[in-house]
Design an enzyme around this catalytic site. Structure first.
Site, PDB file in Angstrom:
ATOM      1  NE  ARG A  26      -6.895   4.245   6.133  1.00 10.15           N
ATOM      2  CZ  ARG A  26      -5.943   4.739   6.910  1.00 10.15           C
ATOM      3  NH1 ARG A  26      -6.130   4.856   8.200  1.00 10.15           N
ATOM      4  NH2 ARG A  26      -4.790   5.118   6.402  1.00 10.15           N
ATOM      5  NE  ARG A  66      -1.271  12.574   8.364  1.00  6.33           N
ATOM      6  CZ  ARG A  66      -1.299  13.797   8.831  1.00  6.33           C
ATOM      7  NH1 ARG A  66      -2.334  14.226   9.507  1.00  6.33           N
ATOM      8  NH2 ARG A  66      -0.280  14.613   8.650  1.00  6.33           N
ATOM      9  CE  LYS A  89      -1.705   1.588   4.083  1.00  4.57           C
ATOM     10  NZ  LYS A  89      -1.365   2.987   4.380  1.00  4.57           N
ATOM     11  CG  ASN A  90       2.282   2.753   3.556  1.00  4.89           C
ATOM     12  OD1 ASN A  90       1.119   3.057   3.277  1.00  4.89           O
ATOM     13  ND2 ASN A  90       2.696   2.589   4.798  1.00  4.89           N
TER      14      ASN A  90
HETATM   15  N1  EPU Z   1       7.381  14.681  10.590  1.00  2.00           N
HETATM   16  C1  EPU Z   1       7.623  16.008  10.890  1.00  2.00           C
HETATM   17  N2  EPU Z   1       7.451  16.921   9.884  1.00  2.00           N
HETATM   18  C2  EPU Z   1       7.069  16.575   8.634  1.00  2.00           C
HETATM   19  C3  EPU Z   1       6.837  15.230   8.340  1.00  2.00           C
HETATM   20  C4  EPU Z   1       7.004  14.287   9.344  1.00  2.00           C
HETATM   21  O1  EPU Z   1       7.991  16.351  12.013  1.00  2.00           O
HETATM   22  O2  EPU Z   1       6.953  17.458   7.777  1.00  2.00           O
HETATM   23  C5  EPU Z   1       7.551  13.670  11.639  1.00  2.00           C
HETATM   24  C6  EPU Z   1       6.256  12.899  11.915  1.00  2.00           C
HETATM   25  O3  EPU Z   1       5.418  13.584  12.816  1.00  2.00           O
HETATM   26  C7  EPU Z   1       6.813  11.612  12.487  1.00  2.00           C
HETATM   27  C8  EPU Z   1       8.079  11.400  11.677  1.00  2.00           C
HETATM   28  O4  EPU Z   1       8.420  12.682  11.169  1.00  2.00           O
HETATM   29  O5  EPU Z   1       7.173  11.809  13.835  1.00  2.00           O
HETATM   30  C9  EPU Z   1       7.949  10.413  10.538  1.00  2.00           C
HETATM   31  O6  EPU Z   1       6.774  10.691   9.784  1.00  2.00           O
HETATM   32  P1  EPU Z   1       6.717  10.419   8.216  1.00  2.00           P
HETATM   33  O7  EPU Z   1       6.599  11.730   7.506  1.00  2.00           O
HETATM   34  O8  EPU Z   1       7.845   9.542   7.828  1.00  2.00           O
HETATM   35  O9  EPU Z   1       5.329   9.652   8.060  1.00  2.00           O
HETATM   36  P2  EPU Z   1       4.431   9.652   6.756  1.00  2.00           P
HETATM   37  O10 EPU Z   1       5.293   9.787   5.580  1.00  2.00           O
HETATM   38  O11 EPU Z   1       3.315  10.620   6.919  1.00  2.00           O
HETATM   39  C10 EPU Z   1       4.514   7.084   6.293  1.00  2.00           C
HETATM   40  C11 EPU Z   1       3.549   5.941   6.213  1.00  2.00           C
HETATM   41  C12 EPU Z   1       3.026   5.615   7.597  1.00  2.00           C
HETATM   42  C13 EPU Z   1       4.223   5.252   8.474  1.00  2.00           C
HETATM   43  C14 EPU Z   1       5.235   6.401   8.487  1.00  2.00           C
HETATM   44  C15 EPU Z   1       6.496   6.091   9.257  1.00  2.00           C
HETATM   45  C16 EPU Z   1       2.541   6.106   4.028  1.00  2.00           C
HETATM   46  C17 EPU Z   1       1.345   6.361   3.213  1.00  2.00           C
HETATM   47  N3  EPU Z   1       2.438   6.301   5.335  1.00  2.00           N
HETATM   48  O12 EPU Z   1       3.788   8.199   6.816  1.00  2.00           O
HETATM   49  O13 EPU Z   1       2.191   4.465   7.439  1.00  2.00           O
HETATM   50  O14 EPU Z   1       3.785   4.998   9.789  1.00  2.00           O
HETATM   51  O15 EPU Z   1       5.613   6.733   7.130  1.00  2.00           O
HETATM   52  O16 EPU Z   1       7.133   4.973   8.736  1.00  2.00           O
HETATM   53  O17 EPU Z   1       3.559   5.700   3.507  1.00  2.00           O
HETATM   54  C18 EPU Z   1       0.411   3.034   7.949  1.00  2.00           C
HETATM   55  O18 EPU Z   1       0.605   2.444   6.867  1.00  2.00           O
HETATM   56  O19 EPU Z   1      -0.355   2.562   8.824  1.00  2.00           O
HETATM   57  C19 EPU Z   1       1.071   4.310   8.212  1.00  2.00           C
HETATM   58  C20 EPU Z   1       0.637   5.168   9.120  1.00  2.00           C
END
Ligand code: EPU
Length: 422
Positions: A401, A93, A22-23
């Site tokens: 999801r 998101r 998915k991701n």
């Molecule tokens: N963060 C910031 N600022 C930003 C972006 C992120 O401080 O601008 C922080 C976040 O708050 C968090 C950390 O950085 O503490 C990592 O967040 P990240 O941005 O890596 O998360 P994401 O890209 O929004 C993806 C996955 C999530 C997974 C996280 C961490 C997808 C669609 N989502 O989210 O997947 O938990 O990386 O590996 O790829 C899930 O599949 O259930 C899921 C939540």
């Protein structure tokens, strides 16, 4: 809204095929925005998040369809509405990852700011900072991110580390935008997750020039245009990890096909430490448990560390270990909605800030519980397989999801899960 009734305990045995990730699929779908024409993506799972992403692309002007063989076709010849609407973004998101490609393709984008989330505060400041470094003008108006790059984007050296390490979708956004920027971009402290490597490989197949794939330093030589692509996404390492825990928690044996152990070293290492056997086999592995679980200490970290997306599932498993375990959440310090629900099933958990102390119990007991987010819900399914009695899980749309018909994949290997529409 559907409900699961899960009768336990059961012992799982048999083969399960792991689906496409998915991701990995979501950013690759967004990447098709960068090139006009028809791209064909295979191994994209049938999940509600993928449907939401398809809806989003259609709103932008793309044509999206599923072929009979399951391939996902995205024709992005026309993008005439570069707007990510609140009504769609609030449902997923990950919609934010259209921001970079829209900006690069159209010179402007309006994407709703993602709102609250069950796994805690999730800012997008690093996405915005990175795109600004590439020359975009960005401001927030009426809950929308308004981004403009009238004279195109320019390559830059960008540091993308944050308080919790790298950002997966932030890296995806800036990487996609940089492929069409003028000159060379270096992303330092880029996310190294296999899903980002997959995206970079897809972009290169589209004609991008990215090196350093899989490392924290991505170097991107901007090109004038990208081409549509035929691309197969990687297997889902989080789904694979969830099925590994399913074998472990039921003292069962599962043959997982289409599973890349190389992407899962931290997870495999922890499971082996807990006493689970994992042997590579064919294009996957065989996972077996004998019912005796050793405690473990787990700290979630960016890849190649232990993934936060398996924290909840391992908490369910360690609830039944012989001794005390410690789980520290270093990516999303509030990602603990499952703690109260697992406690309702007789798990012995104590929360100290971003740390959970898990005192192993002999048995879990069935209870009515509430699914809150995707991975927390998966943990409840796993607990339900091992618990005595019938566990009822409400709001299973959270599970849908990220796991395609999980009951239809677990029941043939010995689970007793009934889906009821209420
Ligand atoms: N963060 C910031 N600022 C930003 C972006 C992120 O401080 O601008 C922080 C976040 O708050 C968090 C950390 O950085 O503490 C990592 O967040 P990240 O941005 O890596 O998360 P994401 O890209 O929004 C993806 C996955 C999530 C997974 C996280 C961490 C997808 C669609 N989502 O989210 O997947 O938990 O990386 O590996 O790829 C899930 O599949 O259930 C899921 C939540």
């Amino acid at each position: 809204m559907d409900v699961f009734h899960i009768e336990g305990p059961v012992r799982l045995s048999g083969s399960v095929r792991i689906n496409g990730s998915k991701n990995a699929s979501l950013p690759v779908m967004a990447a098709t925005i960068l090139a006009g024409g028809k791209s064909v993506l295979s191994a994209v799972p049938h999940l509600s998040d993928i449907s939401v992403c398809s809806e989003l692309l259609v709103e932008l002007g793309c044509e999206v369809s599923r072929e009979q063989n399951g391939d996902l076709c995205i024709d992005s010849s026309v993008i005439d509405n570069p707007v990510g609407d609140y009504e769609i973004v609030r449902r997923m998101r990950a919609s934010i990852c259209i921001l970079g490609p829209l900006l690069a393709r159209c010179g402007r984008a309006e994407v709703s700011m993602p709102g609250g989330c069950a796994i805690g505060y999730r800012p997008i400041d690093i996405h915005i900072r990175g795109l600004r470094e590439l020359g975009a003008e960005i401001h927030i108006k009426n809950g929308y991110i308004i981004a403009e790059a009238r004279n195109g984007l320019r390559g830059r050296e960008i540091f993308m580390g944050g308080p919790f390490g790298s950002t997966v979708l932030g890296t995806a956004n800036v990487l996609m935008a940089a492929t069409l920027a003028k000159g060379k971009t270096i992303i330092e402290s880029a996310a190294c997750e296999p899903e980002i490597a997959d995206l970079a490989n897809c972009l290169n197949k589209m004609g991008a020039k990215i090196t350093g794939i899989g490392s924290p330093r991505l170097v991107i030589e901007g090109v004038r245009q990208l081409n549509p692509v035929e691309f197969k996404v990687i297997p889902d390492r989080i789904e694979a990890g969830t099925f590994m825990v399913a074998a472990a928690i039921t003292a069962g044996q599962l043959h997982l096909n289409n599973c890349q152990l190389d992407d899962m070293m931290a997870v495999v290492d922890k499971l082996r430490g807990i006493g689970i056997t994992i042997e590579p086999d064919g294009d996957g592995c065989v996972v077996a448990g004998d019912g005796r679980l050793k405690p473990a200490d787990i700290t979630t970290q960016p890849y190649p560390g232990f993934p936060t997306d398996l924290q909840a599932q391992f908490m369910a498993l360690l609830s039944l270990a012989e001794g005390n375990s410690i789980i520290i959440e270093k990516i999303f310090p509030d990602r603990f909605m499952h703690v109260a629900e697992l406690s309702r099933m007789a798990a012995n958990l104590r929360k100290e800030g971003p740390t959970i102390i898990v005192a192993g119990v002999k048995k879990l007991m069935a209870a009515p519980v509430m699914a809150s987010d995707l991975r927390a819900s998966a943990a409840l399914v796993l607990a339900g397989l091992a618990a005595e009695g019938t566990t009822t899980i409400n709001r299973v749309y959270h599970i849908d999801r990220g796991y395609e018909k999980i009951e239809e994949r677990l029941n043939p290997v010995g689970a007793k899960i009934v889906r009821e529409s209420v």
